[in-house]
Enzyme design. Structure first.
Site, PDB file in Angstrom:
ATOM      1  N   HIS A   3       0.840  -1.199   0.000  1.00 63.11           N
ATOM      2  CA  HIS A   3       0.000   0.000   0.000  1.00 63.11           C
ATOM      3  C   HIS A   3       0.878   1.254   0.000  1.00 63.11           C
ATOM      4  CE1 HIS A   3      -3.397  -2.658   0.383  1.00 63.11           C
ATOM      5  NE2 HIS A   3      -2.772  -3.259   1.374  1.00 63.11           N
ATOM      6  N   GLU A  18      -2.902   0.691   7.644  1.00 67.42           N
ATOM      7  CA  GLU A  18      -2.005  -0.398   7.265  1.00 67.42           C
ATOM      8  C   GLU A  18      -0.747   0.118   6.585  1.00 67.42           C
ATOM      9  OE1 GLU A  18      -1.803  -4.484   4.609  1.00 67.42           O
ATOM     10  OE2 GLU A  18      -3.591  -3.230   4.470  1.00 67.42           O
ATOM     11  N   HIS A  80       2.564  -6.773   4.605  1.00 66.30           N
ATOM     12  CA  HIS A  80       1.192  -6.317   4.817  1.00 66.30           C
ATOM     13  C   HIS A  80       0.723  -6.679   6.222  1.00 66.30           C
ATOM     14  CE1 HIS A  80       0.077  -5.434   0.566  1.00 66.30           C
ATOM     15  NE2 HIS A  80       1.084  -6.252   0.345  1.00 66.30           N
ATOM     16  N   GLU A 144       1.251 -11.440   5.629  1.00 69.51           N
ATOM     17  CA  GLU A 144       0.117 -10.815   6.308  1.00 69.51           C
ATOM     18  C   GLU A 144       0.354 -11.032   7.806  1.00 69.51           C
ATOM     19  OE1 GLU A 144      -2.226  -8.907   5.254  1.00 69.51           O
ATOM     20  OE2 GLU A 144      -2.672  -9.417   3.164  1.00 69.51           O
TER      21      GLU A 144
END
Length: 188
Positions: A3, A18, A80, A144
């Site tokens: 991101h 995030e 992430h 993640e």
């Protein structure tokens, strides 16, 4: 770091974004790797879009893979933090796309190190058709690290000491991967 720029990623229970946590953790991983002598290329070193703010999601992801591909990186790691409508979900998982025998080894090495260091629930290693792991020419993994939507995970994920512990674990997993890859190629 996943991101960034116009794409904030997931939000946390207490309002963290995030993209901020991904960036902070990525910079810690970078620092540890560079102290060990590695050359680290980042897709971004500030809170910007890698392609352009008005680019499509696909163009943004393509720009990220080109950083690794054009520089002939040895590995590609995308960091992430997860989120779900179900706030009970927690834990860490690592994704890869099977391009070579080394993709799964990279993902498993990092996942094992993160689970051991962070004591987060082990959701496991999974294959996925994610653009950045599929379209890189080198072994790649998308991490993640916990769920921002889970109050317990979020407290840990936003704690600087825990972030440092996870950065060290990611580096340990990378180191473990290179050792295993060398053995698989008969270099040790």
């Amino acid at each position: 770091p996943g991101h960034g720029g116009s794409d904030p990623g997931a939000g946390s229970v207490r309002g963290f974004r995030e993209k901020q946590l991904n960036f902070s953790l990525s910079m810690q991983v970078k620092a540890i790797l560079e102290r060990a002598g590695a050359k680290v290329l980042m897709t971004r070193v500030t809170d910007v879009d890698v392609s352009s703010p008005d680019a499509s999601d696909r163009d943004e992801l393509r720009a990220r893979t080109l950083v690794g591909n054009n520089n002939r990186a040895d590995i590609f790691i995308s960091i992430h933090h997860n989120s779900s409508a179900n706030s009970d979900l927690n834990g860490t998982t690592t994704y890869y796309y099977r391009k070579t025998i080394f993709d799964a080894v990279l993902a498993q090495s990092i996942q094992d190190a993160m689970v051991q260091a962070g004591r987060l629930t082990d959701i496991g290693v999974r294959t996925a058709n994610f653009y950045v792991v599929k379209n890189t020419t080198m072994p790649a993994a998308l991490l993640e690290i916990g769920f921002l939507s889970n109050p317990r995970d979020e407290i840990q994920l936003t704690n600087p000491a825990f972030q440092q512990k996870m950065a060290q674990a990611i580096v340990a997993g990378i180191d473990r991967f290179f050792g295993q890859a060398a053995k698989m190629r008969g270099e040790q």
